[in-house]
Design a protein around this motif. Structure first.
Motif, mmCIF file in Angstrom:
data_model
loop_
_atom_site.group_PDB
_atom_site.id
_atom_site.type_symbol
_atom_site.label_atom_id
_atom_site.label_comp_id
_atom_site.label_asym_id
_atom_site.label_seq_id
_atom_site.Cartn_x
_atom_site.Cartn_y
_atom_site.Cartn_z
ATOM 1 N N SER A 18 0.838 -1.211 0.000
ATOM 2 C CA SER A 18 0.000 0.000 0.000
ATOM 3 C C SER A 18 0.866 1.251 0.000
ATOM 4 O O SER A 18 0.591 2.216 -0.728
ATOM 5 C CB SER A 18 -0.913 0.008 1.233
ATOM 6 O OG SER A 18 -1.759 -1.118 1.225
ATOM 7 N N MET A 19 1.921 1.260 0.814
ATOM 8 C CA MET A 19 2.821 2.420 0.850
ATOM 9 C C MET A 19 3.552 2.581 -0.482
ATOM 10 O O MET A 19 3.734 3.697 -0.975
ATOM 11 C CB MET A 19 3.842 2.271 1.990
ATOM 12 C CG MET A 19 3.225 2.403 3.373
ATOM 13 S SD MET A 19 4.390 1.915 4.702
ATOM 14 C CE MET A 19 3.278 1.943 6.133
ATOM 15 N N ALA A 72 2.503 1.485 -3.417
ATOM 16 C CA ALA A 72 1.521 1.880 -4.431
ATOM 17 C C ALA A 72 1.345 3.389 -4.431
ATOM 18 O O ALA A 72 1.264 4.027 -5.482
ATOM 19 C CB ALA A 72 0.183 1.200 -4.169
ATOM 20 N N ALA A 73 1.299 3.976 -3.235
ATOM 21 C CA ALA A 73 1.117 5.428 -3.119
ATOM 22 C C ALA A 73 2.351 6.188 -3.566
ATOM 23 O O ALA A 73 2.267 7.348 -3.962
ATOM 24 C CB ALA A 73 0.777 5.798 -1.679
ATOM 25 N N GLN A 74 3.513 5.535 -3.536
ATOM 26 C CA GLN A 74 4.765 6.247 -3.742
ATOM 27 C C GLN A 74 5.371 6.115 -5.129
ATOM 28 O O GLN A 74 6.361 6.767 -5.428
ATOM 29 C CB GLN A 74 5.808 5.717 -2.750
ATOM 30 C CG GLN A 74 5.744 6.382 -1.418
ATOM 31 C CD GLN A 74 6.911 5.947 -0.601
ATOM 32 O OE1 GLN A 74 7.134 4.744 -0.422
ATOM 33 N NE2 GLN A 74 7.689 6.893 -0.123
ATOM 34 N N ASN A 75 4.837 5.244 -5.961
ATOM 35 C CA ASN A 75 5.341 5.149 -7.330
ATOM 36 C C ASN A 75 6.785 4.622 -7.372
ATOM 37 O O ASN A 75 7.668 5.245 -7.952
ATOM 38 C CB ASN A 75 5.255 6.535 -7.991
ATOM 39 C CG ASN A 75 5.308 6.464 -9.496
ATOM 40 O OD1 ASN A 75 5.223 5.388 -10.079
ATOM 41 N ND2 ASN A 75 5.478 7.609 -10.129
#
Lengths: 128, 128, 128, 128, 128, 128
Positions: free
Chosen positions: B65-66, B68-71
């Motif tokens: 999840s982290m 995914a948010a950070q690219n």
């Protein structure tokens, strides 16, 4: 559409509790973001959060992790509350933010931990 | 320090599998990032991932999840593998990325889903 | 304006070397981003990089640190080269990226270290 | 340089209004960011905003969209004002932030909508 | 582990000063983030900041540059203080943030400059 | 739901053209992201892009601006195409990315301009 809204409202109420939901929906009547609230309820809560492919607890873990990485304090506090309602303990919330030190850096972890403490203090104040 | 490294290596092996770990550690000898690998093993894997306050499955959900948010595509693919090793199904991985459409936007969700498909295809290729 | 462009071109040449500058300016003639190149030379290089308030070495440290946090690989590789030209050693570049593990997370540090290795390999290839 | 500054000041005044511009320039005299204000006026307003290749209304749409994605509340509020001065209606501003729910996620959209409401309330207060 | 903690505490005290360190460690006893503080001291300060491969001044330049790019105001203010303690002048801090206009955009530069002014004002207040 | 899907498919076809849409929908059958495609069509295209409160051209300007700030190259290229279909000229696309130098920094602007050139080259190749 009504069905998605109704389902979304129910899921949202389950996750974020009774009062804030009613209050937010009411306060959104006739306002700038009435449509945003509608789509939030229908799509985010009715379509996605209501799917059975992932437990509510798992979705809460994913949500606070995504918000920790993104630096969105208001939404993160709302979803720390939601996570607690979905069976994540405050110690597990804190552990997710400790985990964030590895994947997002210590500044992100420190900011999130401060927000978790604020939520914990507010709940103790409300309970005490 | 040796104890933290040993514990970290064991946790990392449990999550990411045998071969890549040995290979990465070996390839890091005498290189530019030998110290980064050491701290990654000691701190990220030995200190944090080895803590019992959160299950490995929960840590994997938080990690993807982290990321995914950070690219961060390379690390995300590694941790999709890790999540599968920790008992997250490929359907649940895809569901986390669908959930990301709400919290990080559709472009993030689309990018992550492509990476999940690449991991799925590589595993089918290796198995087939 | 010409003076700013001339000063910018000189500073850019000092930091990034002779060939690429000439080449990039030439290739930008009549193209989509000719104006972007002009402003980059005038403002970024002529106005800011040419100021004496910070040494070129300090500006390089700041630049690769900002790019490490932002996930911009092409520009980061260019400015790793620039940092080496400004007196930062490859070991110090790697140390900045190790430092990034604390402030941006390990995935950022790992990505940057890979890019540093690519630059080091390309330079060894060119020299060897 | 004087010409760029003068042109920048005029464009900035057209977009952000008379009083704040004068006030900000005055308050920046002899301060830490006097040079930043100078470059902002010369480059951002004099070079870029003053170009005719895109209308002021289009530049405002682009600006609030970039700021919505980036989580910069102070600058976003300034440029919501600027957008209204450039002919974007408050309903269109809100629609851009609704659009952001798709491309940046709902937390970004919610944050921006709150800021738009603050600007709307401040303007009603000033007008009422 | 004790050695890493002790070394980390000493480096942190050197960079951030005496009082806040003692105070923060004390206030963290038995709290939600006691372990985060421990890892921050051991890993961030004891392992990384204590390495000799980069001077404290260089690490401060890298740190405020990474935080400028990331939009983490509380940590940035702490590390502006740290940078001043490590021999970066306030004019150089401001120059790093001016440099950030090129690499992170003007909104980032403006936000950071405001924070630098707050730190400067607080120090003048404490000294005056 | 069918109505939202149909409306979304029509809007998407209008913006992104005939072939890719059919192709993408077809290729998504029975795949990992079939549901993501469904929600993308229903919510992003059917609910949001189909609203009349903002013209398609304005939505395209907002979309490429948000994607420029976010560093999502694949989606940005898709929406450069969409912007051209919605009446934004290639010169205006390039101008938005020049504008991004002010609000997101030059590295973002440089990356986006490279992507715009790739789209322009691909279209010339297809047309020539």
């Amino acid at each position: 559409m009504d069905e998605r809204f109704t389902k979304g409202l129910a899921t949202r109420k389950q996750v974020l509790g009774e009062m804030p939901v009613a209050q937010r929906v009411a306060s959104a009547q006739g306002e700038l973001n009435a449509d945003l609230q509608k789509y939030l309820t229908e799509f985010a809560w009715g379509d996605i959060w209501s799917r059975g492919q992932l437990s509510l607890r798992d979705r809460s873990l994913a949500t606070i992790s995504m918000l920790a990485a993104q630096n969105r304090p208001t939404e993160l506090k709302t979803h720390i509350e939601g996570a607690l309602n979905n069976g994540v303990t405050m110690e597990e919330v804190a552990e997710v933010f400790l985990h964030a030190a590895v994947y997002c850096g210590f500044p992100a972890a420190m900011t999130c931990m401060r927000l978790a403490k604020e939520v914990a203090a507010a709940r103790q104040g409300a309970a005490g």
